[in-house]
Design an enzyme around this catalytic site. Structure first.
Site, PDB file in Angstrom:
ATOM      1  CB  SER A 126      -0.938   0.405   1.514  1.00  0.00           C
ATOM      2  OG  SER A 126      -1.617   1.639   1.337  1.00  0.00           O
ATOM      3  CE1 TYR A 150      -4.534   4.956  -3.349  1.00  0.00           C
ATOM      4  CE2 TYR A 150      -3.895   5.543  -1.420  1.00  0.00           C
ATOM      5  CZ  TYR A 150      -4.637   5.316  -2.141  1.00  0.00           C
ATOM      6  OH  TYR A 150      -5.793   4.428  -1.957  1.00  0.00           O
ATOM      7  CB  THR A 176      -4.725   3.462  -6.406  1.00  0.00           C
ATOM      8  OG1 THR A 176      -4.729   2.428  -6.566  1.00  0.00           O
ATOM      9  CG2 THR A 176      -6.675   3.460  -6.295  1.00  0.00           C
ATOM     10  CE  LYS A 293      -7.522  -1.930  -5.798  1.00  0.00           C
ATOM     11  NZ  LYS A 293      -7.923  -0.186  -4.944  1.00  0.00           N
ATOM     12  CG  HIS A 317     -11.068   2.454  -2.973  1.00  0.00           C
ATOM     13  ND1 HIS A 317      -9.161   3.074  -4.151  1.00  0.00           N
ATOM     14  CD2 HIS A 317     -10.116   2.637  -1.682  1.00  0.00           C
ATOM     15  CE1 HIS A 317      -8.326   3.174  -2.394  1.00  0.00           C
ATOM     16  NE2 HIS A 317      -9.160   3.083  -1.330  1.00  0.00           N
TER      17      HIS A 317
END
Length: 420
Positions: A126, A150, A176, A293, A317
């Protein structure tokens, strides 16, 4: 350990009075984990956007597709392996990126990384991890890992994250797209709790040299607006200082780096200005495959192909961003049709059992990403709990595949299902 051996072990352990805290039933597992966690942790991990319709839709959507079992086929010695991004994997399961795992267990991402290595399941680190990608990579040996990115307001920081992912052996960047702003997450809002403001989930940032340079510059500016001072403010401030990774407590307190890191992160974390054209910049920073994603619309899937991406992940998500969004299994067939075999399609959000995996693969997904359930295992028993959740899912998948009349995942097609 094969499915029948794992199943037999569970029954024999039960015969000896040793019943695992990790229930194979998804609902019971969630309930047990929610009782184990603090109210703030349960809200963050279990909660979703708005009235949480999308969370329910993700799980109910699988129920609209029915498996049609076939009989009298030799299904002994099943094969769950797949090929993904040029690598052969023992199963179609990956662990989805989930942030702030320290809210579930003190060992956080490190426990998950070790469980992933032990079970042969790839782990997508992550961007909002509680343990740095370098530390998790060291724990995983040669096991496959990927890095979720991100896109922040600092391109230098984006580049630094990508270069670090390359250096620590990640096989791909998972960009993402659906969190350029935080969704209206009602459970968190009801508690007035955002973990990042407490210095949690910032390990990728505080371990990054570019972020530290940005922090040096940030601390030279006039202080921004601050919350009103209460005993709770002071307690939370001291907690953030303790969590900052380097320096003595007094140094961290006096220098302001701990709270400065929180403030800087809050200002650069999300970037709602990015567009498809920005992908060329990312492509220029890395030779790693890039997976997008958050794809739900077939037109976006076609654009992923047109812009030279290497895969897409159908995801909403986990229902945490758009309340009332289309479910992932509902979106999957049109996305698969849109890419027309030109790149792999994965599915994230809503996977709770082996039947869900079979349905996703029959509809054209190459693999699936398991999310909340492994965090429930983490909350209950740390690394061992994550391993048990993974082994339960793999056993369920293997048994359901065989009982449906299939020996390999490649045999699954849309003819394996009926839409009700």
């Amino acid at each position: 350990m094969g499915a029948l051996d794992w199943q037999r072990k569970i029954y024999l352990d039960g015969f000896a009075g040793q019943v695992s805290k990790i229930s194979p039933n998804a609902f019971q597992l969630e309930q047990a984990a929610s009782r184990q966690m603090t109210a703030e942790a349960a809200a963050y991990i279990l909660g979703g956007a708005g009235s949480e319709q999308t969370i329910l839709a993700n799980q109910k959507g699988f129920g609209h597709w029915k498996i049609v079992p076939r009989m009298l086929r030799n299904v002994e010695n099943p094969d769950l392996s797949i090929e993904l991004l040029g690598q052969k994997l023992p199963s179609p399961i990956l662990l989805a990126p989930i942030g702030v795992l320290e809210m579930a267990h003190p060992e956080a991402d490190l426990a998950v990384a070790r469980a992933a290595m032990a079970t042969g399941v790839p782990f997508i680190f992550s961007n909002q991890a509680s343990v740095s990608m370098e530390a998790c990579s060291e724990a995983m040996g040669n096991s496959m890992r990927l890095f979720q990115l991100y896109w922040s307001r600092s391109r230098d920081l984006v580049t630094s994250f990508v270069k670090r992912a390359e250096a620590c052996g990640c096989s791909a960047i998972v960009l993402t797209l659906d969190t350029t702003m935080l969704g209206w997450r009602t459970q968190d809002l009801a508690l007035g709790h955002l973990p990042f403001l407490h210095g949690k989930g910032l390990a990728q940032y505080t371990s990054d040299p570019v972020f530290q340079q940005l922090l040096d510059e940030f601390l030279q500016r006039p202080p921004a607006a601050r919350p009103s001072i209460t005993t709770t403010t002071l307690r939370n401030l001291l907690g953030s200082v303790r969590r900052y990774p380097t320096g003595s407590f007094l140094h961290k307190l006096r220098s302001g780096r701990a709270m400065g890191a929180v403030s800087l992160f809050s200002g650069i974390y999300s970037n709602p200005t990015i567009t498809w054209d920005d992908l060329a910049f990312l492509r220029g920073q890395t030779r790693l495959p890039i997976l997008l994603k958050g794809i739900l619309h077939p037109d976006d899937a076609r654009k992923a192909v047109d812009y030279g991406m290497d895969g897409v992940i159908v995801s909403n998500h986990g229902g945490r961003q758009v309340d009332g969004s289309i479910s992932t299994i509902e979106a999957l067939p049109s996305v698969v049709a849109a890419v027309n075999g030109q790149l792999p399609v994965l599915l994230d959000s809503g996977i709770r059992g082996g039947a869900d995996v079979i349905k996703a693969l029959a509809l054209g997904a190459k693999a699936v990403c398991l999310g909340r359930p492994y965090v429930y295992g983490l909350a209950l028993e740390g690394q061992r709990g994550v391993e048990t959740v993974i082994r339960n899912l793999l056993a369920d998948l293997e048994l359901t595949l065989g009982l449906s009349g299939y020996k390999t995942l490649a045999e699954l097609t849309t003819d394996s299902l009926r839409l009700s």
